[in-house]
Motif scaffolding. Structure first.
Motif, PDB file in Angstrom:
ATOM      1  N   UNK A 230      44.885  42.380  33.676  1.00 13.60           N
ATOM      2  CA  UNK A 230      43.541  42.813  33.286  1.00 13.60           C
ATOM      3  C   UNK A 230      42.604  41.633  33.077  1.00 13.60           C
ATOM      4  N   UNK A 231      43.141  40.519  32.548  1.00  9.60           N
ATOM      5  CA  UNK A 231      42.332  39.308  32.389  1.00  9.60           C
ATOM      6  C   UNK A 231      41.811  38.864  33.746  1.00  9.60           C
ATOM      7  N   UNK A 232      42.679  38.895  34.753  1.00  9.39           N
ATOM      8  CA  UNK A 232      42.278  38.504  36.096  1.00  9.39           C
ATOM      9  C   UNK A 232      41.205  39.448  36.625  1.00  9.39           C
ATOM     10  N   UNK A 233      41.363  40.739  36.363  1.00  7.61           N
ATOM     11  CA  UNK A 233      40.388  41.721  36.817  1.00  7.61           C
ATOM     12  C   UNK A 233      39.029  41.470  36.176  1.00  7.61           C
ATOM     13  N   UNK A 234      39.041  41.187  34.888  1.00  6.98           N
ATOM     14  CA  UNK A 234      37.792  40.927  34.159  1.00  6.98           C
ATOM     15  C   UNK A 234      37.074  39.702  34.716  1.00  6.98           C
ATOM     16  N   UNK A 235      37.840  38.732  35.214  1.00  3.84           N
ATOM     17  CA  UNK A 235      37.242  37.506  35.752  1.00  3.84           C
ATOM     18  C   UNK A 235      36.669  37.723  37.143  1.00  3.84           C
ATOM     19  N   UNK A 236      36.944  38.902  37.745  1.00  2.00           N
ATOM     20  CA  UNK A 236      36.301  39.233  39.006  1.00  2.00           C
ATOM     21  C   UNK A 236      37.038  38.789  40.254  1.00  2.00           C
ATOM     22  N   UNK A 237      38.363  38.678  40.195  1.00  2.00           N
ATOM     23  CA  UNK A 237      39.106  38.308  41.401  1.00  2.00           C
ATOM     24  C   UNK A 237      38.985  39.419  42.438  1.00  2.00           C
ATOM     25  N   UNK A 238      38.485  39.102  43.605  1.00  2.00           N
ATOM     26  CA  UNK A 238      38.265  40.094  44.645  1.00  2.00           C
ATOM     27  C   UNK A 238      39.502  40.269  45.513  1.00  2.00           C
TER      28      UNK A 238
END
Length: 296
Positions: A230-238
């Motif tokens: 979820x941390x990665x998702x929040x950072x916007x990894x496409x």
């Protein structure tokens, strides 16, 4: 490939794996929720003795050789990491790959104001003149700054500690990929995007990056793989970036892990973000017919 990139993504990747499409990591990695555990037991499908899979972090102030780790090492015969860190040519191979194409420099790719901002910040944080990195790829600057995020003086990497254990137990070390493979991954991120993000980091200060590191560490210490994802998702990894940096590498590793585990029991340590998700190592091994269960 158009990339939406932030330095936070690269930092998380560096620590947990050793960046516009409309589909994000949250969509591409949707799968059943995993239990909270960094250690997983692999068995079944022709494996005579179980192997173990562990999600590592490449910088921590909280390394602990737990009882479950000790038991897993005692039950296995080989250590498997992303790269073979015992390779005597590793350092030399890395130095060959760290430099940009002839004639290209960090200073030459930046305007005067941005270069001064980054140079001053780098000198403050590292104590070294940025000119020493002038012909190196921007990743070298990012990796150096990342090493300064630990709030302790004795930060370490799980891989480093696992190597010590393997040496004590006289175990062979196997790499799932080469240093060239890993460096090629970072080369997919345009240099100008990396430098823009480094300037952004310099402008916001190290405190913001340390907050991200602390947030990530909180989830890691709780053994919460879903929280890390979820941390990665929040950072916007496409999705395109996720595919090249994580998913494809996971798929490349599966046949190697299968072969290794069937030959002899192994302790396999890879960055924690390689474990969760539909294309994560845990789910991919399950799809191949293996039983992969958390160890508490």
């Amino acid at each position: 490939m158009k990339i939406k990139f932030s330095l936070s993504i690269l930092i998380v990747f560096i620590l947990l794996i050793g960046c516009n499409s409309s589909k994000s990591v949250a969509t591409s990695n949707k799968s059943s929720k995993l239990e909270n555990s960094l250690l997983w037991k692999i068995s079944g499908n022709g494996i005579e003795k179980p192997s173990y899979l562990y999600g590592t972090i490449h910088l921590t102030c909280d390394y602990t050789y737990t009882d479950k780790l000790r038991k897993a090492f005692d039950e296995t015969e080989r250590l498997v990491l992303e790269i073979d860190m015992t390779n005597p040519k590793l350092q030399a191979d890395m130095m060959k790959l760290i430099f940009m194409e002839k004639g290209k420099t960090i200073q030459g790719m930046m305007n005067e104001d941005d270069y001064k901002t980054l140079s001053d910040f780098f000198k403050e944080q590292v104590g070294v003149d940025l000119k020493m990195f002038n012909t190196m790829k921007p990743f070298a600057i990012t990796a150096t700054l990342t090493s300064k995020m630990a709030v302790c003086d004795n930060g370490t990497a799980y891989e480093t500690e696992f190597m010590k254990i393997a040496k004590e137990q006289n175990e062979a070390v196997i790499g799932l990929e080469t240093i060239e493979d890993q460096m090629n991954v970072f080369d997919q991120i345009p240099y100008d995007e990396q430098l823009k993000s480094l300037v952004e980091m310099a402008n916001t200060g190290m405190d913001e990056s340390r907050k991200s590191f602390e947030k990530m560490t909180k989830y890691y210490n709780a053994e919460d793989l879903e929280g890390l994802l979820n941390v990665m998702t929040e950072q916007g990894l496409e999705a395109d970036f996720q595919e090249s940096l994580v998913d494809q590498r996971n798929r490349n590793w599966i046949p190697l892990i299968e072969k290794i585990a069937k030959e002899a029991p192994a302790f396999i340590g890879v960055g924690a973000l390689h474990l969760p998700g539909e294309q994560g190592v845990i789910n991919l091994l399950r799809k191949q017919g293996y039983t992969v269960e958390p160890v508490y």
